[in-house]
Structure formats: C-alpha cells, structure tokens
Design a protein around this motif. Structure first.
Motif, PDB file in Angstrom:
ATOM      1  N   SER A  83      -9.399   2.956  -3.835  1.00 19.24           N
ATOM      2  CA  SER A  83      -8.423   4.021  -3.603  1.00 19.24           C
ATOM      3  C   SER A  83      -6.989   3.523  -3.725  1.00 19.24           C
ATOM      4  O   SER A  83      -6.724   2.310  -3.736  1.00 19.24           O
ATOM      5  N   VAL A  84      -6.066   4.468  -3.784  1.00 18.77           N
ATOM      6  CA  VAL A  84      -4.647   4.149  -3.793  1.00 18.77           C
ATOM      7  C   VAL A  84      -4.279   3.414  -2.507  1.00 18.77           C
ATOM      8  O   VAL A  84      -3.488   2.465  -2.512  1.00 18.77           O
ATOM      9  N   ALA A  85      -4.891   3.824  -1.409  1.00 15.67           N
ATOM     10  CA  ALA A  85      -4.625   3.181  -0.121  1.00 15.67           C
ATOM     11  C   ALA A  85      -5.118   1.741  -0.112  1.00 15.67           C
ATOM     12  O   ALA A  85      -4.496   0.872   0.502  1.00 15.67           O
ATOM     13  N   HIS A  86      -6.229   1.473  -0.776  1.00 17.63           N
ATOM     14  CA  HIS A  86      -6.786   0.116  -0.804  1.00 17.63           C
ATOM     15  C   HIS A  86      -5.785  -0.871  -1.397  1.00 17.63           C
ATOM     16  O   HIS A  86      -5.649  -1.999  -0.906  1.00 17.63           O
ATOM     17  N   TYR A  87      -5.071  -0.459  -2.448  1.00 18.69           N
ATOM     18  CA  TYR A  87      -4.092  -1.336  -3.083  1.00 18.69           C
ATOM     19  C   TYR A  87      -2.695  -1.147  -2.499  1.00 18.69           C
ATOM     20  O   TYR A  87      -1.747  -1.790  -2.944  1.00 18.69           O
ATOM     21  N   ASN A  88      -2.574  -0.242  -1.522  1.00 16.64           N
ATOM     22  CA  ASN A  88      -1.299   0.015  -0.846  1.00 16.64           C
ATOM     23  C   ASN A  88      -0.194   0.342  -1.852  1.00 16.64           C
ATOM     24  O   ASN A  88       0.926  -0.188  -1.775  1.00 16.64           O
ATOM     25  N   LEU A  89      -0.503   1.199  -2.814  1.00 15.89           N
ATOM     26  CA  LEU A  89       0.475   1.608  -3.813  1.00 15.89           C
ATOM     27  C   LEU A  89       1.471   2.564  -3.180  1.00 15.89           C
ATOM     28  O   LEU A  89       1.086   3.501  -2.476  1.00 15.89           O
ATOM     29  N   THR A  90       2.736   2.338  -3.417  1.00 19.89           N
ATOM     30  CA  THR A  90       3.776   3.143  -2.808  1.00 19.89           C
ATOM     31  C   THR A  90       4.341   4.155  -3.798  1.00 19.89           C
ATOM     32  O   THR A  90       4.101   4.072  -5.003  1.00 19.89           O
ATOM     33  N   ASP A  91       5.114   5.089  -3.276  1.00 15.05           N
ATOM     34  CA  ASP A  91       5.722   6.121  -4.095  1.00 15.05           C
ATOM     35  C   ASP A  91       6.616   5.484  -5.160  1.00 15.05           C
ATOM     36  O   ASP A  91       7.491   4.674  -4.852  1.00 15.05           O
ATOM     37  N   GLY A  92       6.391   5.823  -6.433  1.00 15.42           N
ATOM     38  CA  GLY A  92       7.195   5.284  -7.521  1.00 15.42           C
ATOM     39  C   GLY A  92       6.616   4.053  -8.180  1.00 15.42           C
ATOM     40  O   GLY A  92       7.203   3.534  -9.127  1.00 15.42           O
ATOM     41  N   THR A  93       5.462   3.592  -7.720  1.00 17.98           N
ATOM     42  CA  THR A  93       4.823   2.428  -8.335  1.00 17.98           C
ATOM     43  C   THR A  93       4.520   2.700  -9.808  1.00 17.98           C
ATOM     44  O   THR A  93       4.070   3.785 -10.166  1.00 17.98           O
ATOM     45  N   ILE A  94       4.759   1.705 -10.663  1.00 18.22           N
ATOM     46  CA  ILE A  94       4.408   1.799 -12.077  1.00 18.22           C
ATOM     47  C   ILE A  94       3.165   0.964 -12.327  1.00 18.22           C
ATOM     48  O   ILE A  94       3.153  -0.236 -12.047  1.00 18.22           O
ATOM     49  N   LEU A  95       2.135   1.594 -12.857  1.00 15.01           N
ATOM     50  CA  LEU A  95       0.925   0.890 -13.256  1.00 15.01           C
ATOM     51  C   LEU A  95       0.983   0.644 -14.755  1.00 15.01           C
ATOM     52  O   LEU A  95       1.423   1.508 -15.523  1.00 15.01           O
TER      53      LEU A  95
END
Length: 300
Positions: A69-81
């Motif tokens: 999940s997004v939470a698992h990787y602690n991705l924040t608002d505005g992250t670029i993948l």
C-alpha cells in the motif's frame, strides 16, 4: 487515524525522460485511502487513463511491490514515482540521441557524418531499450546503476550487440552530465526535473518548462508545506487524466501506441527493428525521434 488521507502521487512516465517532449506536466493519481490503496492500483490507473507503458514503479531507485500500500512505503503528498530503475541514465541517453540526430540533420551530404551518426543513434536506442527493458528481454529492468562506471560495466557484462558506448564521446559526456547534476540539481526538490529543465533549455526547445511543483526529493524528508500550497503547485504542473478522442470517440489508431516514445499513435510496424532473438518487431509513430530507426537494420 491515517487510513483516510487525501494525497496526490505523481508518476513520471517514459516520455518525460526525453527533453524533446519533456514538460512539468506529470500524470497523477489522487489517493483518498492511504492504507488501502496499492501501488498496483496507481500503476493501473496511469496505464488506463494515459495509455502509458508501466512495468514497475520506483521510489528512491527501488522497485515497489504492486500488492503493497501507499501507507506501507509512507509516500507523502506530492511524491514522484519513476517508471525506470535508472531515470538519470535514461534521460542522458535521450539527450545524446537528440544531439546525434541534430548532427545528422546538419550534415545531410557528408557520408562520414551520416555513417557515424546512424551507428551512434542505433547504439543509443539499444542502450535505451536495455535500460527500459522495452522488448521484455529480461524479467525486469536492470538494478539501479549509480555511476557511469557501473553503467558501462553492466553493459559489458550483458554482452548485448550494440549496447556499447564510445568512451571518448557518449561515456565522456554522461560523466560530465553526472558531475553537473550533482553540483546543480541534487538539492532541488525534484533533482531529475531540474536536470531535464536545464537540458531542454540548452537544446533550445521553445516550450522549455519552468520549475514549478515543490515535491520531496526521493529519499529525503518532505519539507514543511501547507496543503493549500501543495495543491496550488500540483495544479500548475499537472494535467488531469484524459483520453485522446476524436469527435468524442476514441480512435482506432490510438488503441496501439508507439513502443518507443509512447506519446503518439503507432503508424508503422517494422519486423526487423530492435530484433532480439526470437522477439523482433516494433510499432512506431511518424515523429522525427522514432522514424529514423525504421528499417535501420540490425544493431551495430
């Protein structure tokens, strides 16, 4: 408490690594379920709404698992993948391809220039195909290669015909670009975006973008920013998910996209281009960046 969190994740797909088509407009996916939204969902949303070819998504040069999940990787608002394990080298090879193509166009009657530029262009196209695994030759893209030396060593170990660099031309220029990148771009919130902006301006593209969105540098803590400020930046640098249409209907040609630029509808098919063992053939559009490899013969 953090399960329902509204964030926006940006994805830099293949065409955005090319300064010829680069812009600050990145596709994005809005997330309302922080813990329940998977990486696979983000990938499929981008593929469905933008006809992008995405095998894996990468953060901090590491592939992300589709079922996490997004939470698992602690991705924040505005992250670029990223959509490649080696985004900087992919951008550099694209830049060198533009330069080689311009050399060819500037000397149309010089047989020597035509010969070496043709050979150089095909070699760079081959390296790009390896880095992006565009012909699915390998289980996935190569691991992250942090230096020019590691890239050169990888290509040597691979032993693929045509996947080589002239040490006095391409390799030398990649080292120079890497050094400048470390000096000028690395501390920007989007280091690769900063690099591409500079290169697009150097190459004289009239629509060279200006720095915009303030997003966290991969692997670094996100700077403090208000939600309103983040959304304002996103609005300036993002495009909504849309499908190309003609008269309100999706056209037949747009069912199949160019396998090299992924930005235009495929118009031609060459069974010999980018042949790899039993896997041969590539669908191409008619843009200047893709058509030169049509009927170019085997890699040299």
């Amino acid at each position: 408490m953090n399960r329902l969190r509204n964030i926006r994740i940006f994805v830099r797909n293949k065409q955005k690594y090319n300064p010829a088509s680069f812009s600050t407009d990145l596709q994005y996916v809005d997330i309302t379920d922080f813990a329940g939204t998977t990486i696979g969902y983000i990938k499929e949303e981008c593929k469905r709404n933008n006809a992008a070819k995405i095998d894996d998504l990468y953060y901090d040069n590491t592939p992300l698992a589709d079922d996490r999940s997004v939470a698992h990787y602690n991705l924040t608002d505005g992250t670029i993948l990223e959509t490649t394990s080696n985004p900087f080298w992919v951008a550099c090879i694209n830049i060198k391809m533009v330069e080689v193509e311009r050399q060819r166009e500037a000397h149309p009657h010089d047989i020597g220039v035509q010969k070496w530029t043709h050979k150089s262009y095909i070699r760079k196209r081959t390296i790009l195909s390896v880095l992006l695994n565009s012909k699915n030759e390998f289980p996935r893209q190569p691991q992250h290669l942090p230096t020019v030396e590691s890239l050169v060593d990888y290509l040597k170990t691979l032993g693929k015909k045509g996947a080589v660099m002239n040490p006095l031309y391409t390799q030398r220029d990649l080292q120079q670009m890497y050094t400048e990148h470390q000096q000028l771009d690395i501390h920007h919130v989007d280091p690769l975006g900063s690099f591409l902006i500079r290169q697009a301006a150097r190459l004289g593209y009239s629509n060279s973008p200006k720095p915009g969105v303030a997003v966290p540098r991969q692997g670094a803590a996100r700077p403090g920013a208000t939600r309103q400020g983040a959304r304002k930046s996103a609005a300036q640098t993002s495009t909504p998910r849309t499908r190309k249409t003609s008269g309100g209907r999706k056209t037949a040609k747009q069912d199949l996209m160019c396998e090299d630029c992924e930005a235009m509808a495929a118009e031609l098919y060459c069974p010999d281009c980018q042949g790899v063992g039993e896997r041969a053939g590539v669908c191409l559009c008619l843009t200047d960046s893709c058509i030169p490899i049509m009927a170019s013969g085997p890699d040299v």
